[in-house]
Design an enzyme around this catalytic site. Structure first.
Site, PDB file in Angstrom:
ATOM      1  CB  SER A 132      40.686  42.103  28.350  1.00  0.00           C
ATOM      2  OG  SER A 132      39.261  42.096  28.314  1.00  0.00           O
ATOM      3  CB  ALA A 133      39.399  46.783  28.852  1.00  0.00           C
ATOM      4  N   GLY A 140      39.999  44.521  32.358  1.00  0.00           N
ATOM      5  CA  GLY A 140      38.955  44.705  33.361  1.00  0.00           C
ATOM      6  C   GLY A 140      37.734  45.432  32.839  1.00  0.00           C
ATOM      7  N   GLY A 141      37.517  45.387  31.520  1.00  0.00           N
ATOM      8  CA  GLY A 141      36.331  45.981  30.943  1.00  0.00           C
ATOM      9  C   GLY A 141      36.235  47.477  31.123  1.00  0.00           C
ATOM     10  CG  ASP A 181      37.674  35.703  24.136  1.00  0.00           C
ATOM     11  OD1 ASP A 181      36.570  36.086  24.563  1.00  0.00           O
ATOM     12  OD2 ASP A 181      38.676  36.442  24.095  1.00  0.00           O
ATOM     13  CG  HIS A 235      38.199  37.292  27.782  1.00  0.00           C
ATOM     14  ND1 HIS A 235      38.587  37.835  26.577  1.00  0.00           N
ATOM     15  CD2 HIS A 235      38.325  38.290  28.700  1.00  0.00           C
ATOM     16  CE1 HIS A 235      38.915  39.098  26.753  1.00  0.00           C
ATOM     17  NE2 HIS A 235      38.777  39.404  28.024  1.00  0.00           N
TER      18      HIS A 235
END
Length: 340
Positions: free
Chosen positions: A183-184, A106-107, A289, A319
């Protein structure tokens, strides 16, 4: 140099230049795209309600894995959702399961351990790999900029080792622990791993055996070819990744800071400790991605440090595909089972 090589190079330079021009002319408002508002006091108003799922601790319900929420640090509002394979509920005390500590994506600014997107993945992860999964609810940026999420993630490891919850004490083999993130969350798993490697004696009896990094979110001030090629990617365009870094990194640093770029200064010293500990690492990515070149750079760094690493890269994709596409999730599950 052959004519083919010259033409290929010229085409590559043209595509990079075109991407730069497109990005400069982009009218995308990343705040609007993410449906968030940055308030004057530095907090975010998150306007888009992300679907959430409650835990399912009832063994009479036909779920592949039971789940429940437990507090880690009340003052920080951090907690964990624990997943136990349903068919392991009545295992004998000698039938211990591996432990996977999972960090959601979620960045650094969005989502939760309760988000349906990640909850469903963790249910499948626990069931398919026959592991106990602890999904960590860490503090989000910009309210809590990095390294807050890293600190919460390491604190979760200390909490696990001291918890007297029966799902952990009865069912977990503490000598087989893996850190995983998407991701994050992949970035968090990596940085939490660096910190945990430096304090292995403090987290015993927990013994980390490896890292599983699913499309980990890393960056740098110099654009990579995949970032430029996919600058206007619909899933993760550059204006959004730039905003996520601006909101999550410590104030005053750029994307070549160690939290975002693992290759600076030749990589973290703790990688030598990870090599000595014999951890096994896996990095998953896809060519569709924008982050894929960063992920390949990480694999090269780990190889250079003689860390046991496997790079799993696939054509096409986007992504988030390893969480959202069950057939791609299975590739992660299969590798985890091979680590066990």
């Amino acid at each position: 140099m052959s004519l083919h090589s010259v033409l290929t190079t010229l085409l590559s330079l043209y595509l990079i230049h075109a991407s730069i021009v497109e990005l400069a002319n982009s009218s995308m408002d990343p705040y609007k795209a993410l449906n968030i508002i940055l308030n004057p006091n530095g907090t975010l108003t998150r306007l888009n309600p992300i679907p959430q799922s409650p835990p399912s601790p009832d063994p009479t319900l036909p779920t592949p894995a039971l789940s429940k929420d437990l507090t880690i640090n009340q003052s920080k509002h951090t907690w964990a959702r624990i997943y136990l394979p349903h068919n392991a509920l009545h295992n004998s005390p000698n039938s211990k399961l591996p432990l996977i500590v999972f960090y959601h994506g979620g960045g650094f600014i969005l989502y939760s351990a309760a988000s349906t997107y990640f909850h469903d993945f963790c249910v499948s992860l626990a069931n398919n790999t026959r592991s106990v999964v602890v999904s960590v609810e860490y503090r989000l940026a910009p309210e809590h900029r990095l390294p807050a999420a890293f600190e919460d993630s390491v604190e979760a490891l200390h909490w696990i080792k001291t918890s007297n919850d029966p799902w952990l004490t009865r069912h977990v083999d503490y000598s087989r622990c893996y850190l995983m993130g998407e991701s994050a969350g992949g970035n968090i798993a990596y940085n939490a791993g660096l910190r945990a490697a430096a304090e292995v004696h403090q987290i015993k009896p927990l013994q980390i055996r490896g890292l599983v990094l699913i499309q980990p979110f890393f960056g740098g001030t110099k654009r990579t070819p995949s970032e430029l090629r996919l600058a206007e990617d619909k899933t993760l365009p550059l204006p959004i990744t730039d905003l996520m870094w601006n909101l999550s990194l410590p104030v005053g640093v750029d994307r070549d800071y160690e939290y975002s770029n693992p290759t600076v200064k030749g990589g973290a010293k703790a990688l030598d400790q990870i090599r000595l500990l014999g951890w096994r690492c896996a990095v998953f990515g896809v060519e569709g991605d924008p982050l894929v070149d960063r992920e390949r750079e990480l694999v090269k760094l780990l190889e250079h440090k003689s860390v046991h690493v496997v790079g799993q890269f696939y054509e096409g994709g986007r992504h988030g595909i390893f969480i959202g596409d069950p057939s791609m999730s299975q590739k992660v599950f299969d590798l985890v089972k091979s680590f066990h």
